[in-house]
Motif scaffolding. Sequence first.
Motif, PDB file in Angstrom:
ATOM      1  N   MET A 109       0.663  -6.632  -0.623  1.00 14.82           N
ATOM      2  CA  MET A 109       0.581  -5.284  -0.046  1.00 14.82           C
ATOM      3  C   MET A 109       1.408  -4.309  -0.868  1.00 14.82           C
ATOM      4  N   ASN A 110       0.883  -3.090  -1.037  1.00  7.69           N
ATOM      5  CA  ASN A 110       1.637  -2.070  -1.766  1.00  7.69           C
ATOM      6  C   ASN A 110       2.587  -1.349  -0.826  1.00  7.69           C
ATOM      7  N   GLU A 119       2.844   3.717  -3.045  1.00  2.24           N
ATOM      8  CA  GLU A 119       1.706   4.087  -3.871  1.00  2.24           C
ATOM      9  C   GLU A 119       1.778   5.570  -4.185  1.00  2.24           C
ATOM     10  N   THR A 174       2.608   7.439  -0.738  1.00  4.76           N
ATOM     11  CA  THR A 174       2.681   6.737   0.538  1.00  4.76           C
ATOM     12  C   THR A 174       3.722   5.627   0.467  1.00  4.76           C
ATOM     13  N   SER A 217       4.483   2.172   2.690  1.00  8.37           N
ATOM     14  CA  SER A 217       3.837   1.280   3.663  1.00  8.37           C
ATOM     15  C   SER A 217       2.629   1.952   4.319  1.00  8.37           C
ATOM     16  N   GLY A 218       1.855   2.691   3.525  1.00  5.52           N
ATOM     17  CA  GLY A 218       0.634   3.302   4.040  1.00  5.52           C
ATOM     18  C   GLY A 218       0.812   4.666   4.676  1.00  5.52           C
ATOM     19  N   HIS A 219       2.082   5.113   4.890  1.00  3.80           N
ATOM     20  CA  HIS A 219       2.306   6.428   5.488  1.00  3.80           C
ATOM     21  C   HIS A 219       2.673   7.432   4.409  1.00  3.80           C
ATOM     22  N   GLU A 220       2.105   8.606   4.519  1.00  4.85           N
ATOM     23  CA  GLU A 220       2.456   9.651   3.558  1.00  4.85           C
ATOM     24  C   GLU A 220       3.904  10.075   3.712  1.00  4.85           C
TER      25      GLU A 220
END
Lengths: 260, 302
Positions: free
Chosen positions: A1-2, A5, A61, A63-66
């Motif tokens: 998992m990134n 990013e 981002t 953990s997927g949150h901006e």
Amino acid sequence: MNIIETRDISFSYNTKKVLTNVSLFLKQGEFLGIIGPNGAGKSTILRLICGILKPKHGIITISGHETRGIERKQLAKKIAFVPQETHFALNFTIEEIVMMGRFPYLRAFQRENKIDYEARDHALAYTDIQEFRKRPINSLSSGERQRVVLARALAQEPAILILDEPTSHLDLHHQFAIMELLKKLNKEGMSIITVNHDLNLASLYCERLVLLHQGKVFEQGSPKDLITEKIMKQVYQTEVKVIRHPHKDVPHILLNPKGE
Amino acid sequence: MSKYILISLVFLVAVFLSIIIGPAELTTDILQLRISRVILGVFAGGILAFCGGILQGLFGNPLVEPYTLGSASGAALGGSVGMLLFGTISPLFAFLGALGVGFFVFTIARIEGGLLRDRLILAGVVMSFLCSSLVMVIMVLGGRELYEILYLLMGYLGVVITSANRAMIIAMIVVSGILLIYLYRYYRELDIISQGMETAAGLGIDIQKLSVIIFLTTALLIGITVSIVGAIGFVGLIVPHISKLIFGPKHLKNLPGSFLLGATFLLLADTIARVITVYELPVGVVTSLVGVPFFIYLYRKK
């Protein structure tokens, strides 16, 4: 998992464009190195990821949150930043400075509690500066100070550690000690991004490298893929000899002095 | 804690001295005058030193204070404009003056990504000169006496608290108290900022927002102070340094220390100003006589 990013990040200081469409990622638990010549935008991308600067275009981002939507103090609980140089204008003691890493967890006038003291003591022990804890910062050497700054970052209890040339002003002993500490942290699960001018250190310690050149990602991949005579010539305009490290399967750069 | 007790004792001695020492005999009327001086001295000295400590912390510049930044003189200018228009020095106009000049000084000192430290002081001192000249022009145009101008530009604690102005002065003291506590909240931020803006930003401090808050709040405090006692220089410069020597680098401790020491220093300076000559000198004369050598010492040291 990134865990981090960046997508098509562009940034300019006033009119000077520093980064153009930079996309990179950091996997959970990875040790990533960002390399590149002076002025390639390495420090800038670190500051953008930490939220110190805001990108003109593009998305970052965690953990997927901006990150744009995350409050500054909340972000500082996840990402700790070790700047290239720290000035100590006031002569705090080591433990006071390390306690400052707890800032994101404390409200105004709130006293530090047991958890804060534990985090501080753990950070002091981990970086092996317990013996100095009562001493004023100005009595320490630059190598020891760098450990203090690292300890302050660890007291933040981050998931990601971001370092801007952590070894640039240090002697061989302290360079090695800091890099070994980072390796140990990484083994225990810390995700790390570090900018490094010393390509041999980057090659030895980083799992993966991103090579920035003129504000763009020139190449990314393993040290073996990136640190080649051809790429060094292209990016640094320098003829080098790349050999294999005698004990590890990573490339090592040797310089050729002219006329010999 | 024992340091606070010690400094509080010194403070009480200063209060006592400024009440008993003076050319006139201590009658009930004189006592009332002296008590009102003490109240204003504590108020002004405390605020100036506290603001100096906050500003030095924010800018990481040991030479910064309301006076060297030009905002004190700016407040005097604003106040004198208010006097010309409405016949009285209002804190609102003084606030606007402090704000305007402060903003101008920052604009001059600003470079990409920060402030030039020396330029900040140079711009502040030059603007301070300009403001003083303009104050003279405006006050003379307004038909004011010379001594009034001097008191506005160099500070004067002799404003008598009477039933007419009592409510106003109490209101200003209360408002100032609230503003001081509001600023004091940022003691941790100031500790961290001493290690550089990048470190501070990395720990989650919004530097821009904090700068605006401190800039506006200190301008308000300076406006209020100057509108009552005039522009007193160098209290905000000297005292925070002494406070750091006594109470250490933590702003949690040295900011209240600055308040207490600033009050003490101004009371002592005022006592000297009252008795050193047959005429009463503006208190700013005494603070400058101590402050300027201190400024030079700090300037050479860094």
